[in-house]
Write an enzyme that holds these catalytic residues in place. Structure first.
Site, short mmCIF file in Angstrom:
data_model
loop_
_atom_site.label_atom_id
_atom_site.label_comp_id
_atom_site.label_asym_id
_atom_site.label_seq_id
_atom_site.Cartn_x
_atom_site.Cartn_y
_atom_site.Cartn_z
N THR A 198 0.78 -1.24 0.20
CA THR A 198 -0.01 0.10 0.06
C THR A 198 0.99 1.24 -0.10
OG1 THR A 198 -0.04 -0.25 2.41
CG2 THR A 198 -2.01 -0.97 1.28
N ASP A 199 2.24 1.22 0.39
CA ASP A 199 2.96 2.25 0.60
C ASP A 199 3.25 3.00 -0.75
OD1 ASP A 199 4.79 0.43 -0.43
OD2 ASP A 199 6.23 0.95 1.13
N SER A 252 31.72 -4.88 7.29
CA SER A 252 30.93 -5.57 7.98
C SER A 252 30.95 -7.17 8.24
CB SER A 252 29.68 -5.88 6.91
OG SER A 252 28.55 -6.49 7.19
N GLY A 274 17.82 -10.71 3.83
CA GLY A 274 16.87 -11.58 3.09
C GLY A 274 15.77 -12.23 3.45
N LEU A 307 12.68 -8.50 6.94
CA LEU A 307 12.50 -7.79 8.16
C LEU A 307 13.34 -6.35 7.98
CD1 LEU A 307 12.83 -10.79 10.69
CD2 LEU A 307 10.65 -9.54 9.60
N ASP A 318 9.48 0.91 4.72
CA ASP A 318 10.78 0.44 5.77
C ASP A 318 11.64 1.54 6.15
OD1 ASP A 318 9.51 -1.88 4.56
OD2 ASP A 318 11.00 -2.46 3.29
N TYR A 342 8.14 -7.45 -7.75
CA TYR A 342 7.64 -6.54 -7.04
C TYR A 342 7.43 -5.19 -7.90
CZ TYR A 342 7.95 -2.70 -3.49
OH TYR A 342 7.59 -1.54 -2.41
C1 GAF Z 1 9.14 -4.19 0.46
C2 GAF Z 1 9.12 -2.68 0.36
F1 GAF Z 1 10.53 -2.22 0.79
C3 GAF Z 1 8.20 -1.66 0.84
O1 GAF Z 1 8.28 -0.50 0.50
C4 GAF Z 1 6.79 -2.25 0.95
O2 GAF Z 1 6.42 -1.90 -0.39
C5 GAF Z 1 6.76 -3.62 1.30
O3 GAF Z 1 7.68 -4.52 0.73
C6 GAF Z 1 5.41 -4.13 0.82
O4 GAF Z 1 4.40 -3.62 1.78
O5 GAF Z 1 9.23 -4.24 1.90
#
Ligand code: GAF
Length: 392
Positions: A46-47, A78, A133, A136, A183, A235
């Site tokens: 939804t973002d 790292s 990966g 989170l 995120d 995505y």
């Molecule tokens: C990933 C993306 F990085 C977020 O911006 C978001 O779109 C999510 O997928 C799905 O809700 O984490």
């Protein structure tokens, strides 16, 4: 960054970052900066549709120990990688010049400089408990911790509410992942004991009390261990179809289609796949609003059906789940979870299940058994309450 199955190093993460710095650079760091991983309670995909999300910070974090270094150079080590990264101003003059995990560091330097900030050269040592990966937000945690370090070391005036966009720019434009703002907002703006109700259009936030412990509840996070199959391309294609649908519907973003206007909007679209994508986004936004209402009323258990409905929508309409994920959700529900859903971008990653704290072991045992029955590699578990550690 590394093989997600590789066990993390032992010891406190902040100590590891500081020790790594001393070992690598032969002196103590000037300071340590941290950002947590996140789980999203509800509001998936939804973002980037200008909609609503409700993430919370996990008690897992990435810590950067750092100090200034002269000469416009950045060096990053790292504990999760065998290859340190070193770059100078040429590599951050334009996106794409540093690849691999170093791109997240270089991307932040690039985004800060591109926004007109004077970024000091720096040495960085990174340690992390956020699994890589697993969906989170290990990437956002790394970006946010590096950003906090560079901002403080350079005395840059950049308030917290402006940092998520900058970190997102590093990820979108430098790393090349077309993600939304959730995120980076979560890992920078979440507060302990609360979920972050974020309006992704205005970036206004409300901290919603989410006190699981007092209610005798816990969130079980199941790392499905499912490989991210085609996650990047899928995505991007979901995002593109949402943007196409918004154009067809004559709205700026799918957020502008209210739940009450869904049928009317669907009738204007002539292919079934687009209709399903739109239905997911519109109903998911409404589920976030409904979840927030229930949490405001202190009715945490009652959000369970909304979580489960969100999962069904991701599985059937947005088509972003995989068999391991669906198996974990079904097993957790059968073991008495109030609700369960995939969290994050999809095609693998984690499931979260809302459970009575004293039923968490039974739920994780049920998921492990269901996995074994289908010959899936054993899942990993995190039992969590919302938390964040803005600083080590
Ligand atoms: C990933 C993306 F990085 C977020 O911006 C978001 O779109 C999510 O997928 C799905 O809700 O984490």
């Amino acid at each position: 960054m590394t093989d997600p199955a590789r066990p993390g190093p032992a010891g406190d993460v902040a100590d590891r970052a500081a020790a790594g710095f001393r070992h690598r650079y032969g002196e103590p760091p000037a300071g340590r900066w941290a950002a947590p991983g996140r789980a999203n309670l509800i509001g998936e995909h939804t973002d980037y549709n200008d909609g609503f999300v409700l993430p919370f910070a996990l008690p897992l974090r990435t810590v950067v120990a750092a100090a200034r270094q002269d000469g416009g150079r950045w060096t990053a080590w790292s504990e999760l990688s065998d290859s340190p990264v070193e770059f100078g101003v040429d590599e951050v003059a334009a996106p794409g010049r540093v690849a691999g995990w170093g791109a997240y560091v270089a991307g932040v330097v690039w985004a800060l400089r591109d926004a007109g900030h004077d970024v000091p050269g720096a040495r960085l040592a990174i340690a992390s408990d956020v699994p890589v990966g697993s969906g989170l937000s290990s990437s956002a945690a790394l970006e946010a911790a590096v950003l906090a370090a560079l901002v403080d070391l350079g005395g840059v005036d950049l308030p917290a509410e402006r940092r998520p966009r900058l970190a997102q720019r590093a990820e979108n434009a430098y790393v090349g992942a077309p993600t939304g703002i959730m995120d980076q907002s979560a890992v920078i703006r979440c507060r302990p004991g609360h979920a972050l109700f974020l309006d992704c259009r205005t970036e206004s936030v409300e901290h919603i009390p989410f006190d699981l412990a007092t209610a005798g509840l816990a969130v079980l996070v199941v790392d499905s261990r499912a490989p991210h199959r085609h996650a990047g391309g899928e995505y991007a294609s979901r995002r593109a179809s949402c943007e196409r649908a918004a154009k067809l519907l004559g709205v700026a973003a799918l957020r502008d289609v209210p739940a009450a206007g869904l049928d009317e909007a669907l009738a204007l679209l002539d292919d079934d796949e687009t209709r399903r994508r739109v239905r997911h986004v519109v109903t998911e936004n409404q589920r976030v609003l409904d979840t927030v209402e229930l949490l405001r009323a202190g009715r945490i258990r009652d959000i369970g059906p909304l979580l489960t409905a969100s999962h069904a929508s991701m599985r059937d309409d947005f088509e972003i789940t995989v068999p391991e994920i669906d198996t974990a959700v079904e097993a957790a529900l059968a073991a008495g979870a109030y609700g369960a859903r995939m969290t994050g971008g999809g095609f693998g990653g984690c499931v979260l299940a809302l459970v009575d704290a004293d039923r968490a072991d039974a739920a994780s045992a049920a998921v492990t058994t269901a996995y074994a029955a289908r010959d899936f590699p054993a899942p990993n578990f995190h039992l969590t309450t919302p938390n964040t550690h803005p600083r080590p």
